[in-house]
Each structure stands twice: as structure tokens, then as C-alpha cells.
Write an enzyme that holds these catalytic residues in place. Structure first.
Site, PDB file in Angstrom:
ATOM      1  N   LEU A  39       0.810  -1.215   0.000  1.00  0.00           N
ATOM      2  CA  LEU A  39       0.000   0.000   0.000  1.00  0.00           C
ATOM      3  C   LEU A  39       0.842   1.263   0.000  1.00  0.00           C
ATOM      4  CD1 LEU A  39      -2.770  -0.961   2.597  1.00  0.00           C
ATOM      5  CD2 LEU A  39      -2.982  -0.898   0.102  1.00  0.00           C
ATOM      6  N   GLY A  40       1.973   1.218   0.674  1.00  0.00           N
ATOM      7  CA  GLY A  40       2.772   2.427   0.748  1.00  0.00           C
ATOM      8  C   GLY A  40       4.024   2.199   1.567  1.00  0.00           C
ATOM      9  N   GLY A  42       6.741   4.155   4.457  1.00  0.00           N
ATOM     10  CA  GLY A  42       6.978   5.237   5.400  1.00  0.00           C
ATOM     11  C   GLY A  42       8.422   5.254   5.822  1.00  0.00           C
ATOM     12  N   GLY A  43       8.765   6.170   6.709  1.00  0.00           N
ATOM     13  CA  GLY A  43      10.133   6.262   7.165  1.00  0.00           C
ATOM     14  C   GLY A  43      10.548   5.076   8.007  1.00  0.00           C
ATOM     15  N   ALA A  45       8.434   1.892   8.149  1.00  0.00           N
ATOM     16  CA  ALA A  45       7.820   0.615   7.805  1.00  0.00           C
ATOM     17  C   ALA A  45       7.224   0.655   6.405  1.00  0.00           C
ATOM     18  CB  ALA A  45       6.733   0.263   8.824  1.00  0.00           C
ATOM     19  N   VAL A  47       3.927  -0.836   4.297  1.00  0.00           N
ATOM     20  CA  VAL A  47       2.558  -1.217   4.640  1.00  0.00           C
ATOM     21  C   VAL A  47       1.973  -2.043   3.503  1.00  0.00           C
ATOM     22  CG1 VAL A  47       0.289  -0.398   5.358  1.00  0.00           C
ATOM     23  CG2 VAL A  47       2.325   0.944   5.919  1.00  0.00           C
ATOM     24  N   LYS A  62       2.138  -3.904   8.795  1.00  0.00           N
ATOM     25  CA  LYS A  62       3.265  -2.973   8.758  1.00  0.00           C
ATOM     26  C   LYS A  62       4.522  -3.754   9.100  1.00  0.00           C
ATOM     27  CE  LYS A  62       1.009   1.391   9.456  1.00  0.00           C
ATOM     28  NZ  LYS A  62       1.140   2.730  10.044  1.00  0.00           N
ATOM     29  N   ASP A 156       2.674  10.760  17.524  1.00  0.00           N
ATOM     30  CA  ASP A 156       2.841  11.046  16.092  1.00  0.00           C
ATOM     31  C   ASP A 156       1.496  11.360  15.432  1.00  0.00           C
ATOM     32  OD1 ASP A 156       4.429  11.477  13.871  1.00  0.00           O
ATOM     33  OD2 ASP A 156       4.378   9.392  13.223  1.00  0.00           O
TER      34      ASP A 156
END
Length: 513
Positions: A39-40, A42-43, A45, A47, A62, A156
Site C-alpha cells: 500500500l505504501g 513510510g520512514g 515501515a 505497509v 506494517k 505522532d
């Protein structure tokens, strides 16, 4: 009777390098979870969406980034914190189902939310409506209450970590994973490869690496709300150090001026401003206190919501959406921007009580012969913005004629603002008596909001001085001075608004010497 043999599961796919040095686990079998697609990123993990084979449901997974997975202390903290957060169960929190490990992969399995995060919504649709923003704030507040009661700090809160499902549910994500950030110095954040999306929403104390509590989350929520309402965060910089300096030293821009062409409830403006205070002691002290402020703000608009919010803040938000969602969004952004400088003040203050004693006047009496071209719109807000566009007396009168102040407090609020605008228009034309007549509808009524009455009184002082009527100017100045002292003692936020909207020549003389 022979039964066909069950087909064995296909062998799991091998993790592949996606060309950037990162591992793509698409097609991989991780225990009970068949990874379907990524799906995407991140810094911290990657996903994925996966199918849980035993329960036949989709989940989100994740997977801790490969370079971080090599640090044993980091992994242990990640797993310990995530397990603690997995105990949280709340409708506004993305549920964590499991924390696991397969080979060198450390992962969190959580609820799959079919929707989008607020960062995606901002990029696609622009700023949120006031009703949508309040609904988000209430949902996040409910989530923070549940976390606070369990002794968990998110650390966060930002648009990327707030999800909106296709059914309109507000879900806070990354409890547990985000908690790993707690207490880390800013330099460690950049070393971990985090984007500016995290420092942009951090509290000053978190920027300094100090111990944080739920008040830090409230600050981050304030930054997020500013972004949702304004279209940009209050502070922006090119690197983490410059961002930290802004959070520590600079005051945020004026939210009212930043949000072009939209009315903001003043309780919402004051709430966001309080959330953005530099020191934790000056902010709201708990999400429960914030929930109470939201409750009080909404019930200013409609006392009937008090019964609803007493049992479910989220349910009140749904009612708020239905009651206050204005169809004025159909108007172009051009006309909304044009309307901004015409607004005498912003906010959906409770202003309906004063209208109860006003005599109902027929449309024929109120609208002159040349007003037949004033189109009736669906709401008082839309009618107000249309009046701002054309800026004619009959258009301003249509606000309270087509949308009776007696029908709702929102209508009453727009009615008094329209009367202020009508007086302003007549004053610009030099038509002093019609201007005074427009102000007389509410200026002496103790039930009218004090800020409105003061703006009207300031206009009367200015008009009297323009006509060299010293006696009348002195009388209104005396009344205004008393109200000024009252407002200074009871509502500093509204006092600031008064100074921004009232004639400067009048307002400056009211300040204590």
C-alpha cells in the site's frame, strides 16, 4: 465415497528487491497472512494489505524497515510498545491484532481501513469543511481519551495517521509504532529516515527530546487541525532544525485570516489556539478537557445537541454534520475569497436568543422592488456569501428574510452579521440614518452576542464622529468602553477579534493607557 484431495497451498513467494534496495513482500506468506500488495512506504515501515487465511478477512501489515530490524534494542522496544497498544480497543483507533516475526521481518497486523488518510484527502479535495474538521477533531479526541486512560501516548498525531473510512468513520492509526518515537532527540529522527511529516506536527517539548505526555498529542492535534482548516500547517521549514526553531519560538499565523472565505466558529478558533500553546501547562491538560470544549462549542449552536453529546460525542458530530454542513461550497473559491474582507467577524457564535423578541416582517416589507432578482439559496451561510458577492442592500436583507432568525441560532447569527454588513454598506455611501437603523436591530439587545454589539457600537462612534456629532459619539463611546472592559476580562480571544474588525481609530482609543 471418494472425496477430492485438498489442493496444497502454493509455495510462498520469495521476497524480492524492488530496485530501491527495499524488500517487496508482495505474494509472501507470513504465518496466517497472505500478502496481497504493498500500500505504501513510510520512514519506519512498509505497509501491505494481506488476507488472513483463517478468518477470511483483509488486514493491514506494517513491516519494520530492514535497516531498523537489525537493531536488537530498537526491535525489542518496538515489540513491547506495540503489544501494549494492541490492548487498546476503541471505535476511533485502528485495532492492532497481532505483533509477530518471521525470519528477519518484524511486523504488526492491524485493522484494514478501506478509505484514505487525511493527507490524501487534503491533497485531493483541499481544506475540510468546518463540520468535517470538527468531526475529525472529536473522533481523534475520543481516541486520545481511550489511550490516555490506558497510559498510552501516541506521539505522532498527523494527517497521515488519521484515516477516514468509506463510511465516514474517523480512525487514528500507528498507535504503538509511533510510540517508538517517544523521547528521541530530533537528530535521531533524521537518522531514522523520517520525513518532515513528523517534525512538522511535533510539540516543542518533543522537539527538545523531553519526556512527553498526552498534552504533546494535543499540541500535534492542534497543528493537524490548523492544517485541515487552513490548507497548510502553521510552521514550515526545509530541515528539522529550522522546523524545531519555529515550533519553539514563533507564534502560529492567525487561523481566521489563513482560512480564506469561510466562517469559523470562534470556539473552534480559540480551541485550536489553546492547543498550540508553547508550554504544556498552557494547553488543555487532557483529551477529556478538549472533549468538554468541543461539547460546549457545539451546544452553543444548538442546545438540543447537549443531550446527544452527553452519551456520545461521535453521535453529536454526526448531527453537527447534518445540521451545519453548508451547501455554500457550491460557490466558487473566487467568491469565497472576495467575501473574506467583507466579513465583519468570523464564527458561528450563539446568537439566536436575541431574535426571539424581534417582530416578524414580511418579505414584501423588507425587500424593495429591485430585490426580486435576489435568488433564495439553500442556507443562511450560502445566502450570506452571495450577498457578499453582490454587496447590495436587498441581498443583505435576504439573509434574514429568506432564512428566519427564529428558525435556528445559525440563521440568527448570520442575520446579525448581515445587518452589520448592511450598515457598513450604507456607511460607505454616506447614508447615516439607514446605517443606524440596521444597527438598531440588535445593538441595544442584551441577548445579542457582546462582540457583535461592540462592533456595531464602534461603527456608530465612527459615523457620529464623521458627522461631527460629538454628543452622540461620546454616548456610544462610553457604552463601548464598558463593554470593552467586560470583554477584556471574560474573553481575550474575542477582544483580539474586535481589534482586527473594528475601525482602528475607535478601537485604539479603548486600550488602557
Amino acid at each position: 465415497m471418494n472425496t477430492p484431495a485438498e489442493k496444497p497451498d502454493p509455495p510462498p513467494a520469495r521476497p524480492t528487491d524492488d530496485g530501491s534496495g527495499a524488500i517487496d513482500l508482495t505474494g509472501h506468506l507470513m504465518g496466517d497472512y497472505q500478502v496481497l500488495r504493498r500500500l505504501g512506504r513510510g520512514g519506519m515501515a512498509d505497509v501491505y494489505v494481506a488476507q488472513q487465511k483463517s478468518l477470511g478477512r483483509k488486514v493491514a501489515i506494517k513491516v519494520l524497515r530492514k535497516d531498523l530490524a537489525g537493531d536488537a534494542s530498537y526491535v525489542e522496544r518496538f515489540r513491547r510498545e506495540a503489544r501494549a497498544v494492541a490492548k487498546l480497543s476503541h471505535a476511533n483507533i485502528v485495532q492492532v491484532y497481532e505483533v509477530g516475526q518471521q525470519d528477519s521481518h518484524y511486523y504488526i497486523v492491524q485493522e484494514f481501513v478501506d478509505g484514505q488518510n487525511l493527507r490524501e484527502k487534503l491533497e485531493r479535495d483541499g481544506t475540510l469543511s468546518v463540520a468535517d474538521a470538527v468531526k475529525v477533531m472529536a473522533g481523534v479526541t475520543d481516541a486520545l481519551i481511550a489511550a490516555n486512560e490506558a497510559g498510552v501516548t501516541h506521539r505522532d498525531i498527523k494527517p497521515e495517521n488519521i484515516m477516514l473510512s468509506r463510511r465516514g468513520e474517523v480512525k487514528v492509526a500507528d498507535f504503538g509504532l509511533a510510540r517508538v518515537l517517544g523521547g528521541e532527540p530530533l537528530t535521531d529522527l533524521t537518522q531514522a529516515g523520517l520525513t518532515m511529516g513528523t517534525p512538522r506536527y511535533m510539540s516543542p517539548e518533543q522537539m527538545q527530546g523531553k519526556a512527553v505526555d498526552t498534552r504533546s498529542d494535543l499540541y500535534s492535534l492542534g497543528v493537524t487541525m490548523f492544517h485541515l482548516l487552513c490548507g497548510r500547517p502553521p510552521f514550515e521549514a526545509d530541515d528539522p532544525l529550522a522546523m524545531a526553531v519555529k515550533h519553539l519560538q514563533e507564534e502560529p499565523p492567525d487561523l481566521v485570516e489563513c482560512r480564506a472565505g469561510e466562517d469559523l466558529p470562534m470556539w473552534l478558533v480559540a480551541t485550536v489556539e489553546k492547543l498550540l500553546r508553547k508550554t504544556p501547562e498552557q494547553r488543555m491538560q487532557s483529551p477529556q478537557e478538549l472533549a468538554a470544549a468541543i461539547h460546549a462549542g457545539i451546544t452553543q449552536l444548538s442546545p438540543s445537541l447537549a443531550r446527544t453529546t452527553a452519551t456520545s460525542l461521535s453521535a453529536a458530530m454526526a448531527l453537527q454534520m447534518a445540521v451545519d454542513h453548508q451547501k455554500s461550497n457550491r460557490l466558487s473559491r473566487h467568491w469565497k475569497s472576495l467575501a473574506l474582507w467583507l466579513l465583519p467577524l468570523v464564527g458561528l457564535l450563539a446568537g439566536g436568543a436575541w431574535a426571539a423578541n424581534q417582530q416578524t416582517t414580511s418579505i414584501r416589507q423588507l425587500l424593495s422592488a429591485d430585490s426580486q432578482d435576489v435568488v433564495r439559496l439553500d442556507s443562511a451561510a450560502a445566502q450570506y456569501l452571495e450577498a457578499a458577492r453582490v454587496d447590495r442592500p436587498q441581498a443583505w436583507r435576504a439573509v434574514w428574510t429568506y432564512h428566519s432568525p427564529e428558525d435556528s441560532q445559525t440563521n440568527a447569527d448570520y442575520a446579525v452579521k448581515a445587518q452589520l454588513q448592511l450598515a457598513r454598506l450604507y456607511q460607505q455611501r454616506g447614508e447615516w440614518q439607514p446605517a443606524a437603523d440596521a444597527l438598531s436591530q440588535f445593538i441595544d439587545d442584551a441577548e445579542a452576542p457582546l462582540l457583535y454589539r461592540m462592533l456595531g457600537q464602534a461603527m456608530l462612534v465612527e459615523m457620529s464622529e464623521q458627522q461631527a456629532d460629538v454628543k452622540t459619539a461620546g454616548r456610544w463611546r462610553s457604552e463601548l468602553q464598558k463593554n470593552y472592559e467586560q470583554l477584556a476580562a471574560t474573553n481575550p480571544t474575542h477582544l483580539e477579534l474586535f481589534h482586527r474588525k473594528a475601525p482602528r481609530s475607535v478601537a485604539e482609543r479603548l486600550k488602557p493607557q
